[in-house]
Design a protein around this motif. Structure first.
Motif, PDB file in Angstrom:
ATOM      1  N   HIS A 157     -16.867  40.757 -24.890  1.00  0.00           N
ATOM      2  CA  HIS A 157     -17.433  42.039 -24.498  1.00  0.00           C
ATOM      3  C   HIS A 157     -16.844  43.158 -25.361  1.00  0.00           C
ATOM      4  CE1 HIS A 157     -15.553  45.304 -22.032  1.00  0.00           C
ATOM      5  NE2 HIS A 157     -14.500  44.586 -22.294  1.00  0.00           N
ATOM      6  N   HIS A 201      -7.744  41.874 -16.238  1.00  0.00           N
ATOM      7  CA  HIS A 201      -7.701  42.417 -17.603  1.00  0.00           C
ATOM      8  C   HIS A 201      -6.302  42.210 -18.195  1.00  0.00           C
ATOM      9  CE1 HIS A 201      -7.851  45.469 -20.769  1.00  0.00           C
ATOM     10  NE2 HIS A 201      -9.166  45.521 -20.601  1.00  0.00           N
ATOM     11  N   HIS A 247     -12.230  39.838 -23.377  1.00  0.00           N
ATOM     12  CA  HIS A 247     -11.782  41.082 -24.019  1.00  0.00           C
ATOM     13  C   HIS A 247     -10.759  40.710 -25.087  1.00  0.00           C
ATOM     14  CE1 HIS A 247     -10.167  45.370 -23.888  1.00  0.00           C
ATOM     15  NE2 HIS A 247      -9.132  44.725 -24.400  1.00  0.00           N
ATOM     16  N   GLU A 273     -12.846  40.111 -16.328  1.00  0.00           N
ATOM     17  CA  GLU A 273     -12.494  40.302 -17.698  1.00  0.00           C
ATOM     18  C   GLU A 273     -11.103  39.730 -17.953  1.00  0.00           C
ATOM     19  OE1 GLU A 273     -12.922  44.400 -18.769  1.00  0.00           O
ATOM     20  OE2 GLU A 273     -12.105  44.092 -20.773  1.00  0.00           O
TER      21      GLU A 273
HETATM   22 ZN    ZN Z   1     -12.514  45.244 -22.157  1.00  0.00          ZN
END
Ligand code: ZN
Length: 261
Positions: free
Chosen positions: A155, A65, A130, A94
């Motif tokens: 997402h 992330h 993301h 992600e």
């Molecule tokens: Zn996210």
């Protein structure tokens, strides 16, 4: 009716105590497949372990992330590349950019994003993306590789119409979370969701985050879980003025094809 939760952070510590009950409740609410989000090196490894322990029900993504982008080094990328070769890892991510929280410097985020995009290019696996408050840089990064990636889902889409148009124009898929259940923050999303074509829309909880605000009575805890995906479905159906059953069928078909599950 069968649903697919395309993004649940089931490696989160809040699920440790009652993990099997969480899975049982998901099944009880029609959630037949869950893609477990990998959001860090360790988390991606753990997500794969969960997928292996629950074949045909849980699947994994492998990625870091943007919040953790500052942790990404050569060893992280090697690990992600190794995980990406595993059959239960169904997407890279992600990954992306988050200039809202800025837990990692922008340069580190862009670098980590580009390195993960390269993994998607090399493996042909789809991307689980993301983006928050970083649209221009995000599009810049992805346009560099766009003709070399297979598929991509943005997402937890919470953006504006222009962002949605940019994604749809590029052939991307859109993930909708319980954000749409929020009677204040979700208003714009409720009007935009009608413009997402069938076949491009997928549902997710992003559990344990984003507990739908439509739960009645509102639970004392704040933990979201895959069983609550039915609340996301209901809000999407209401916003689009279409039967929940149709949305369920379409989003499940789309998710199964997207992730190959
Ligand atoms: Zn996210």
């Amino acid at each position: 009716m069968e649903l697919v939760d395309i993004g649940a952070n089931l490696t989160h510590e809040s699920f440790r105590a009652d993990f099997d009950a969480v899975l049982a409740r998901a099944r009880g609410h029609g959630v037949g497949r869950i893609v477990v989000t990998g959001a860090s090196a360790g988390g991606s490894r753990a997500a794969l372990e969960l997928a292996r322990a629950h074949p045909g029900f849980l699947y994994a993504t492998a990625g870091v992330h943007p919040h953790h982008a500052h942790e990404v080094d050569d060893a992280t990328i090697s690990l992600l590349r190794e995980l990406a070769t595993q059959p239960d890892v169904r997407a890279i991510g992600e990954t992306g950019l988050d200039y809202y929280r800025n837990y990692s410097p922008h340069a580190a985020q862009v670098s980590a994003f580009e390195r993960q995009l390269a993994i998607a290019v090399d493996t042909g696996k789809p991307l689980f993306l993301h983006q928050r408050d970083a649209h221009a840089d995000f599009i810049g990064c992805i346009d560099n590789v766009r003709d070399r990636i297979s598929r991509a889902v943005v997402h937890c889409f919470t953006g504006e119409r222009e962002e949605l148009v940019d994604y749809l124009d590029r052939g991307f898929y859109i993930g909708i979370t319980g954000w749409i259940c929020d009677e204040r923050r979700g208003l714009e999303l409720r009007s935009l969701v009608r413009d997402i074509p069938a076949g491009r829309l997928m549902l997710e909880t992003d559990a344990p985050y984003l507990l739908p605000r439509t739960l009645r009575p509102a639970p004392a805890h704040r933990r979201n879980e895959p069983a609550f995906l039915t609340h996301v479905l209901a809000a999407v159906a209401q916003a689009s003025g279409r039967p929940a059953r149709e949305i369920a069928e379409e989003t499940t078909r789309t998710a199964r094809a997207f992730f190959g599950i």
